[in-house]
Design a protein around this motif. Structure first.
Motif, short mmCIF file in Angstrom:
data_model
loop_
_atom_site.label_atom_id
_atom_site.label_comp_id
_atom_site.label_asym_id
_atom_site.label_seq_id
_atom_site.Cartn_x
_atom_site.Cartn_y
_atom_site.Cartn_z
N ARG A 2 5.25 75.13 24.55
CA ARG A 2 5.09 76.49 24.98
C ARG A 2 5.16 76.63 23.17
N GLU A 3 6.86 76.20 22.90
CA GLU A 3 7.42 76.42 21.62
C GLU A 3 6.58 76.73 20.51
N LYS A 4 6.14 75.57 20.41
CA LYS A 4 4.95 75.30 19.31
C LYS A 4 3.65 76.23 19.32
N LEU A 5 3.28 76.47 20.49
CA LEU A 5 2.42 78.20 20.86
C LEU A 5 2.84 79.23 20.25
N GLU A 6 4.03 79.01 20.24
CA GLU A 6 4.96 80.82 20.04
C GLU A 6 4.94 80.99 18.57
N SER A 7 5.01 79.66 18.49
CA SER A 7 5.31 79.92 16.41
C SER A 7 4.90 79.66 15.76
N LYS A 9 1.67 81.62 17.07
CA LYS A 9 1.22 82.99 17.63
C LYS A 9 2.10 83.46 16.35
N LEU A 10 2.92 83.69 15.90
CA LEU A 10 4.14 84.26 15.31
C LEU A 10 3.96 84.24 13.81
#
Length: 279
Positions: A2-7, A9-10
């Motif tokens: 999830r953190e990778k996806l958020e990163s 997206k950012l």
């Protein structure tokens, strides 16, 4: 994960924002470039029109009514003026004759004028000038009395009338408005002074104060009979000033304040000379 996806997206959001900024910058640059192009096109059109007008002007100057035509027209006018002045010199010839009593002559002429004989030395060939065979004598202007020779007075008046007519004709041919206009009347001619309070005060103090204060032109007689001799002498002075004006117009200096006939002779001689015709 999830953190990778958020990163990601950012990162994608930042890239999208940067892309929008770049697009806006490009759009503004395109608008600025478009404005500059339109300005250059307008400037090019103006330059083209100016060049066309310059070409039209050049063709106009080189055409039938251009500078060349005007120059030829000026040459024709000058040649015509020369012809007219030659006719004046034939109508009123100024010639040298054997000198009479020196104290009686208003006009004296000698070869020193042309040969450069220094002042004070006696020229070999000395004489007086006449116009149409008439002398200008000084006696009627200084010693007018009951015993004055009336024929001598009349001859001087007639001679001055000849000079006045010749000056008026030459001035009109040269298209020079005389500083002191003439009112022709043969041996009863007059000359006008538009500044009598300045000019005449240096020559005479016999005029009324109302005359010197007047702003209207004052007429002075170019004859003595029935007139104040001082006014007549001043009229001759003004006539010589007109001759000096014409001489200066053609680039020649006056021969002197009392040389009316000599100045007239020099004026016609210069205008009829090859140097003046070829100018």
């Amino acid at each position: 994960m999830r953190e990778k996806l958020e990163s990601r997206k950012l990162v994608m959001g930042n890239m999208s924002m940067h892309s929008k900024v770049v697009k806006e910058k490009v759009r503004r640059q395109e608008e600025q470039l478009s404005t500059e192009i339109r300005s250059l096109l307008a400037g090019g059109n103006s330059l083209s029109e100016a060049k066309k007008r310059m070409q039209d002007s050049s063709r106009s100057l080189a055409g039938e009514k251009g500078y060349g035509h005007l120059k030829k027209l000026a040459e024709i006018i000058e040649s015509e003026a020369t012809v007219y002045v030659s006719q004046v010199s034939l109508l009123y010839p100024v010639k040298v004759v054997i000198k009479k009593a020196p104290e009686q002559e208003l006009e004296s002429f000698s070869s020193s004028i042309k040969s450069g004989v220094p002042d004070g030395s006696k020229p070999v060939d000395q004489g007086t000038l006449t116009i149409s065979g008439l002398h200008l004598t000084v006696i009627p202007f200084t010693k007018m009395s009951f015993f004055t020779d009336k024929k001598e007075v009349q001859r001087s008046s007639t001679a001055l009338g000849y000079v006045a007519h010749a000056v008026s004709l030459i001035a009109s041919y040269l298209q020079v408005p005389l500083r002191y206009p003439l009112r022709l009347g043969g041996s009863r001619s007059y000359i006008r002074d538009y500044s009598p309070s300045i000019e005449h005060s240096a020559s005479s103090t016999t005029l009324d104060s109302t005359t010197s204060a007047s702003t209207k032109p004052v007429e002075f007689p170019l004859f003595v009979e029935g007139q104040d001799s001082t006014r007549a002498a001043y009229a001759v002075f003004l006539l010589n000033k007109d001759l000096e004006q014409l001489l200066n117009f053609i680039g020649v200096k006056s021969l002197g304040p009392r040389q009316v006939l000599a100045n007239l002779k020099e004026l016609t001689r210069t205008i009829l000379s090859p140097e003046y015709i070829d100018m």
